[in-house]
Write a protein that holds these residues in place. Structure first.
Motif, short mmCIF file in Angstrom:
data_model
loop_
_atom_site.label_atom_id
_atom_site.label_comp_id
_atom_site.label_asym_id
_atom_site.label_seq_id
_atom_site.Cartn_x
_atom_site.Cartn_y
_atom_site.Cartn_z
N ARG A 92 24.87 -83.06 -58.18
CA ARG A 92 24.48 -84.05 -57.29
C ARG A 92 24.54 -85.41 -57.64
O ARG A 92 24.00 -85.98 -58.57
N THR A 93 25.39 -86.43 -57.31
CA THR A 93 25.80 -87.58 -57.81
C THR A 93 24.40 -88.42 -57.50
O THR A 93 24.04 -88.45 -56.70
N GLY A 94 24.34 -89.32 -58.51
CA GLY A 94 23.02 -89.96 -58.60
C GLY A 94 22.04 -89.40 -59.71
O GLY A 94 20.88 -90.23 -59.74
N SER A 95 22.06 -88.06 -59.88
CA SER A 95 20.90 -87.72 -60.64
C SER A 95 20.56 -88.32 -61.94
O SER A 95 19.76 -88.28 -62.60
N ARG A 96 22.02 -88.61 -62.37
CA ARG A 96 21.73 -89.18 -63.96
C ARG A 96 20.87 -90.57 -63.77
O ARG A 96 19.81 -90.68 -64.72
N THR A 97 21.16 -91.37 -62.82
CA THR A 97 20.13 -92.56 -62.58
C THR A 97 18.88 -92.10 -62.40
O THR A 97 17.71 -92.90 -62.84
N LEU A 98 18.48 -91.09 -61.75
CA LEU A 98 17.18 -90.60 -61.33
C LEU A 98 16.53 -90.17 -62.87
O LEU A 98 15.48 -90.55 -62.84
N LEU A 99 17.10 -89.31 -63.34
CA LEU A 99 16.57 -88.80 -64.66
C LEU A 99 16.25 -90.01 -65.62
O LEU A 99 15.07 -90.04 -66.30
N LEU A 100 17.19 -91.03 -65.81
CA LEU A 100 16.95 -91.82 -66.80
C LEU A 100 15.83 -93.11 -66.36
O LEU A 100 15.15 -93.38 -67.17
N ARG A 101 15.73 -93.34 -65.09
CA ARG A 101 14.77 -94.19 -64.55
C ARG A 101 13.55 -93.51 -64.66
O ARG A 101 12.42 -93.98 -65.26
N THR A 102 13.25 -92.36 -64.52
CA THR A 102 12.21 -91.60 -64.45
C THR A 102 11.58 -91.35 -65.93
O THR A 102 10.58 -91.57 -66.46
N SER A 103 12.46 -91.05 -67.03
CA SER A 103 12.21 -91.11 -68.37
C SER A 103 11.76 -92.22 -68.99
O SER A 103 10.86 -92.42 -69.57
N ARG A 104 12.30 -93.20 -68.66
CA ARG A 104 11.88 -94.52 -69.28
C ARG A 104 10.63 -95.01 -68.55
O ARG A 104 10.03 -95.76 -69.37
N ALA A 105 10.27 -94.61 -67.34
CA ALA A 105 8.80 -94.94 -66.80
C ALA A 105 7.95 -93.91 -67.13
O ALA A 105 6.79 -94.15 -66.73
N SER A 106 8.26 -92.86 -68.02
CA SER A 106 7.08 -91.87 -67.95
C SER A 106 5.91 -92.25 -68.54
O SER A 106 4.81 -91.82 -68.18
N ASP A 107 6.00 -93.16 -69.27
CA ASP A 107 4.56 -93.71 -70.17
C ASP A 107 3.84 -94.43 -69.36
O ASP A 107 2.55 -94.54 -69.47
N ARG A 108 4.36 -94.97 -68.15
CA ARG A 108 3.64 -95.63 -67.14
C ARG A 108 3.13 -95.08 -66.08
O ARG A 108 2.02 -95.44 -65.29
N LEU A 109 3.42 -93.93 -65.65
CA LEU A 109 3.20 -93.19 -64.89
C LEU A 109 1.73 -92.43 -65.04
O LEU A 109 1.45 -92.11 -66.22
N GLN A 110 1.05 -92.16 -64.13
CA GLN A 110 -0.44 -91.56 -64.18
C GLN A 110 -0.52 -90.56 -63.03
O GLN A 110 0.18 -90.53 -62.07
N ALA A 111 -1.41 -89.61 -63.33
CA ALA A 111 -1.67 -88.54 -62.42
C ALA A 111 -2.42 -89.13 -61.38
O ALA A 111 -3.32 -90.22 -61.36
N PRO A 112 -2.44 -88.65 -59.97
CA PRO A 112 -1.60 -87.29 -59.97
C PRO A 112 0.03 -87.73 -59.64
O PRO A 112 0.25 -88.60 -58.94
N TYR A 113 0.64 -87.01 -60.33
CA TYR A 113 2.23 -87.22 -60.57
C TYR A 113 2.90 -86.98 -59.16
O TYR A 113 4.01 -87.32 -58.90
N ALA A 115 1.99 -88.15 -56.41
CA ALA A 115 2.01 -89.39 -55.72
C ALA A 115 2.70 -90.46 -56.55
O ALA A 115 3.58 -91.13 -55.99
N SER A 116 2.57 -90.49 -57.87
CA SER A 116 3.31 -91.41 -58.60
C SER A 116 4.98 -91.33 -58.54
O SER A 116 5.51 -92.20 -58.77
N LEU A 117 5.28 -90.35 -58.94
CA LEU A 117 6.89 -89.83 -59.04
C LEU A 117 7.41 -90.36 -57.93
O LEU A 117 8.40 -91.10 -57.94
N PRO A 118 7.14 -89.89 -56.53
CA PRO A 118 7.69 -90.21 -55.47
C PRO A 118 7.84 -91.81 -55.13
O PRO A 118 8.43 -92.28 -54.53
N ALA A 119 6.53 -92.24 -55.45
CA ALA A 119 6.33 -93.92 -55.68
C ALA A 119 7.61 -94.56 -56.36
O ALA A 119 8.27 -95.62 -55.94
N LEU A 120 7.84 -93.91 -57.42
CA LEU A 120 8.82 -94.41 -58.37
C LEU A 120 10.20 -94.39 -57.83
O LEU A 120 10.92 -95.27 -58.08
N ASP A 121 10.37 -93.09 -57.31
CA ASP A 121 11.92 -92.98 -56.64
C ASP A 121 11.65 -92.07 -55.50
O ASP A 121 10.85 -90.82 -55.76
N ALA A 122 12.10 -92.21 -54.47
CA ALA A 122 11.80 -91.34 -53.17
C ALA A 122 12.38 -90.29 -53.45
O ALA A 122 11.92 -89.18 -52.57
#
Length: 392
Positions: A92-113, A115-122
């Motif tokens: 699925r084209t675009g998955s690389r951007t999604l994973l890299l963006r999420t991994s770089r923001a992992s320290d800032r994300l808070q539970a419940p995930y 809610a926070s993960l879809p808020a980071l990227d729909a």
């Protein structure tokens, strides 16, 4: 087992080990890589475990969201996220951007995930994203085999054809087999009279002629193909001769064309057609021809009704050998062919060296192996096994 059989087995054992180590084992590993799917499970084991209990409806539970946030951050630090991103981005084209963006923001994300993960990227709120992750947890996948035939799986898991503008590989296989069949036909037509002439020559002329046939083997395929690259240039000897003879008003573009590929392949593979034909023709009993002549058959009749049928196993063997070598040829199309003249071997090498996508390389290799195996089986049926060195 008696002593003679034990001795024979001992003598054959090194050959069997060589075949196992140099052919059967690599082929087996290649076929396995075509269906293996281990990148995601290796880098995201907790996520994979959480998704195995998901029914595929809606979104997975909080444990899966928490696991992927934690493991993507760890994979980024360990520099293992590249393999996961490449695997998912291929599906699925675009998955690389999604994973890299999420991994770089992992320290800032808070539970419940959830809610926070879809808020980071729909896309984390889409069932299709998690279904793709679940399919990629392995251990086996049909993704590469399907894509190598221009098919893919829909978000619902159904097999469907890729969009028209993305279809490539079925055309690639047709092109490869079309070029190989053309090269085979030309080689057979050119090799038959040469083999016939050599078979009818007396010593020492027959030995001299066979030496001339074998001379091309004294240099590598790369050297012979590079020679055509030099000869066919716009400023090369061939164009110079055409201009000098008045056959062309301007230099003809020959490099990067189908003509150059076919010409180079015929030059490289012609001896492989001559040798099997000659080996069959030289053993034919000339008394059959004399018997046909004594019965009133003319020269054409003797050739068509006696010589040609008896020499047919050599023709089929030579044609099969040229075809099998042609479909796997990489050097000639890569050096003298254009973008639309590349064959399957070029794409296999490209996936292995540049894209580092072993799954697609293995899938293309598997299909090529299956198709060439079908050709070998067909030749064996047509010749009773004689043409390929077996006996019916």
């Amino acid at each position: 087992m008696n002593r003679t059989n034990r001795l024979a087995a001992l003598l054959i054992a090194p050959l069997l080990l060589l075949i196992l180590g140099s052919f059967l084992l690599p082929v087996g590993v290649t076929l396995l890589r075509a269906v293996q799917d281990r990148e995601v499970a290796a880098a995201l084991p907790q996520t994979a475990a959480a998704l195995r209990g998901w029914d595929g409806q809606g979104l997975p539970d909080e444990a899966a969201f928490a696991a992927i946030v934690r493991e993507l951050g760890a994979a980024l630090e360990a520099r293992r996220i590249g393999d996961v991103a490449q695997r998912l981005n291929f599906e699925r084209t675009g998955s690389r951007t999604l994973l890299l963006r999420t991994s770089r923001a992992s320290d800032r994300l808070q539970a419940p995930y959830r809610a926070s993960l879809p808020a980071l990227d729909a896309r984390w709120g889409e069932t299709e994203t998690w279904a793709m992750l679940a399919r990629a947890t392995g251990p086996l996948t049909s993704l590469y085999l399907l894509r190598a035939m221009d098919f893919t799986r829909s978000p619902a898991g159904e097999v469907s054809a890729v969009p028209v503008d993305e279809r490539l590989y079925r055309t690639l296989f047709l092109r490869t087999f079309g070029i190989s069949l053309l090269v085979t036909a030309i080689c057979v037509l050119l090799a038959y009279p040469v083999a016939y002439t050599i078979a009818r020559l007396r010593a020492p002329w027959s030995s001299i002629a066979m030496t001339l046939v074998l001379i091309p083997f004294w240099s590598s395929v790369l050297v012979r193909t590079t020679a055509w690259f030099v000869l066919l240039q716009r400023e090369g000897p061939v164009n110079a001769a055409l201009l000098a003879l008045g056959l062309a008003e301007a230099p003809v573009q020959m490099l990067g064309t189908r003509f150059a590929v076919v010409l180079a392949l015929v030059h490289v593979l012609l001896p492989f057609a001559i040798l099997p034909m000659h080996s069959v023709m030289v053993r034919l009993d000339a008394t059959y021809l004399r018997a046909a002549a004594s019965l009133g058959a003319g020269g054409v009749q003797r050739f068509v009704r006696v010589w040609l049928p008896l020499s047919l196993p050599g023709v089929l063997a030579g044609g099969a050998m040229v075809f099998l070598l042609s479909v796997g040829m990489y050097t000639a199309p890569a050096l003298v062919g254009g973008d639309r003249d590349q064959m399957v071997a070029w794409f296999i090498a490209n996936f292995m060296s540049r894209d580092v996508n072993w799954g697609m390389a293995a899938a293309l290799s598997a299909y090529l192996l299956a198709m060439t195996g079908a050709v070998v089986a067909l030749v064996r049926v047509l010749t009773g096994g004689v043409a390929l060195g077996a006996r019916g």
